[in-house]
Design an enzyme around this catalytic site. Structure first.
Site, PDB file in Angstrom:
ATOM      1  CG  HIS A 103      -5.180  -3.092   0.388  1.00  0.00           C
ATOM      2  ND1 HIS A 103      -4.700  -2.528  -0.776  1.00  0.00           N
ATOM      3  CD2 HIS A 103      -4.566  -2.415   1.405  1.00  0.00           C
ATOM      4  CE1 HIS A 103      -3.854  -1.567  -0.486  1.00  0.00           C
ATOM      5  NE2 HIS A 103      -3.744  -1.482   0.834  1.00  0.00           N
ATOM      6  CB  SER A 146      -0.945  -0.049   1.203  1.00  0.00           C
ATOM      7  OG  SER A 146      -2.010   0.861   1.055  1.00  0.00           O
ATOM      8  CG  ASP A 176      -5.933  -3.299  -3.782  1.00  0.00           C
ATOM      9  OD1 ASP A 176      -6.572  -2.550  -3.024  1.00  0.00           O
ATOM     10  OD2 ASP A 176      -4.790  -3.712  -3.532  1.00  0.00           O
TER      11      ASP A 176
END
Length: 522
Positions: A488, A231, A460
């Site tokens: 994710h 991320s 995602d």
């Protein structure tokens, strides 16, 4: 990104085939993949080589590890508060290490879970889930709290009750009076951060964190950085590669962020679309379960029912059985839904939470939201939300007019009816931030770096797949590994194809061919 959604720590709580058409071999000093060498750099510089003599004391400092439960070792190192003034004030960076389990140790692998604001200390404590046994065998696992986060000289702004109030603000204002209330809360948040952490705020950006990362590499004794970032951690890794392309051994950037996009409107709008896509995927899965609270089993009516739940919570909060006094309004309800969309393994909980919410009980949604914002049972918080805002506001330029957020929210709501306005308004504190962004958003190329593996998941919700494609194409040595999945990030979430490709790269320095696609898990 949303003031809370973007603060999520992207934590990762058999055999399928890859569609790889080939592979890219990284320089390994002549050694075979079955017996990889210690990390090296093309320049042959020692691990402790500092970019300038003034930084040498930081690069050559000794780490004093001490046991800290369950086989882990902890330590703190010092870095300059301001890299432009290395002789000035110093701050501390907290580290944690899990020693390699095998005898053929390669070096260290440094982790970052995302956020910004996520604790790498806590993430590393879940190392046996985060990394494969093969990687754990060959590397010391290293977690760290970036500057401003957790145990590393943290940004602190609000008390627990104040954060309750801030997060519970109406994030989808319907009229000028509600806009004014939201703006007042955003301004108070920024002012509180300036009052309590003003000295730190100019120096919590990702460029400074990347320089810290190079100090960490050096004091660990690694000539080249081996790194797994998820991320926001992909942005940190890409910035590191831009600054130190010759100090890289292997970088895996999973759940990538496109560094060329401005948050308002582009990043926020794309993230809102990602949550809408994930919500549709959740519903398709829900329709196959006996416990699904949508008996009509049709996407359109189900989406309408969720929209009405959010509107209803805006008018009249849901019941709260936790014993605290929070009102489960539209913001907390939205956060609860968003939390479960991050990970497909949370979808059964979301089915239950929505079934209860449709009957007026928002307790399970609230408990999900508490996970997202890292609120503890006693009502206290980690500093995740505050650090998230502090880093984002200094990393990226934001509009300085409330009307710009209002216009962007209106447009986002049209294409993302359940999440668009909420995500867009979430950046409003940056309008009032006391420290202005240092530069425009731009592509990162990291010229001269060895191949860097960028992993993207097709559905995602938080970092849309298009961002992974963009980052891989911007990096001069970017290699895209795609996963046809939900949730994710991809590594260690169930795809043997992804895991094998990443492990081979980390251990043997063989990257998958650019464009490799891993199939959906069946």
């Amino acid at each position: 990104m949303s003031r809370a959604a973007a603060a999520l720590v992207a934590a990762t709580l058999v055999m399928t085939g890859c569609s790889a058409k080939g592979e890219t071999r990284l320089p390994a000093d002549g050694a075979s993949p079955s017996d990889p060498p210690a990390a090296t750099t093309p320049t042959g510089e020692p691990a402790t080589a500092a970019p300038s003599p003034a930084l040498a004391p930081f690069y050559t400092q000794k780490v004093r590890w001490a046991p800290c439960k369950d086989g882990f070792q902890c330590a703190k190192i010092e870095v300059p508060l301001d890299y432009g003034d290395p002789g000035g004030e110093r701050i501390q960076i907290a580290l944690i290490k899990l020693p390699a389990t095998g005898k053929q140790r390669i070096g260290s692998i440094v982790l970052n879970p995302g956020g910004p604001g996520g604790s790498g200390i806590e993430y590393a404590r879940a190392a046996t889930s985060v990394l494969s046994p093969g990687v754990l065998s060959r590397f010391d696992t290293i977690g760290f709290d970036p500057r401003g986060v957790g145990q590393s000289t943290p940004v602190r702004c609000l008390t627990g009750p104040e954060l309750d109030e801030f997060i519970g603000l109406d994030g989808t204002p319907d009229d000028p009076a509600e806009v004014k209330l939201l703006a007042r809360g955003a301004e108070h948040f920024a002012a509180a951060c300036q009052a309590k952490a003003g000295k730190l705020l100019p120096h919590v950006g990702t460029a400074d964190a990347a320089r810290d990362l190079d100090v960490i590499r050096a004091v660990l004794g690694d000539q080249g950085l081996t790194y797994l970032g998820k991320s926001y951690g992909t942005y940190l890794g890409a910035v590191y590669a831009e600054l130190f392309p010759k100090k890289i051994r292997a970088l895996v950037l999973d759940g990538a962020i496109d560094p060329s996009l401005a948050p308002v409107p582009y990043v926020n709008a794309a993230q809102a679309r990602g949550f809408e896509t994930a919500l549709r995927a959740f519903l398709a899965d829900c329709f196959t379960a006996s416990s699904c609270p949508f008996p009509e089993k049709k996407t359109g009516p189900a989406l309408d029912r969720i929209s009405e739940l959010l509107r209803s919570a805006d008018r009249q909060p849901l019941r709260n059985k936790t014993g605290d006094q929070r009102k489960i309004d539209e913001s907390w309800t939205t956060l609860g839904i968003v939390t479960a969309l991050y990970d497909k393994r949370s979808w059964p909980v979301l089915r239950t939470a929505l079934a209860q919410a449709f009957k007026g009980d928002g307790t399970t949604l609230l408990r999900l939201a508490d996970v997202l914002v890292d609120r503890r049972p006693d009502g206290s918080y980690s500093n995740q939300t505050e650090a998230n805002m502090a880093v984002n506001c200094v990393d990226h330029p934001y509009p300085n007019r409330t009307s710009a957020y209002e216009d962007a929210a209106r447009k986002a709501q049209q294409e993302s009816p359940r999440f668009g306005a909420y995500v867009m308004w979430g950046s409003l504190p940056c309008e009032y931030w006391p420290v202005k962004a240092k530069g425009p958003d731009k592509p990162l190329t990291a010229r001269g770096a060895p191949p860097i593996v960028v992993v993207g998941t097709l559905r995602d919700p938080a970092t849309p797949y298009e961002w992974a494609k963009a980052l891989a194409s911007q990096l001069s040595s970017g290699v895209l590994l795609s996963f046809d999945g939900d949730g994710h990030t991809a590594y260690r979430t169930g795809s043997a194809c992804v895991d094998e490709a990443v492990d081979r790269y980390l251990i043997s320095l063989i990257a998958p061919r650019d464009g490799t696609k891993c199939p959906k898990i069946t």
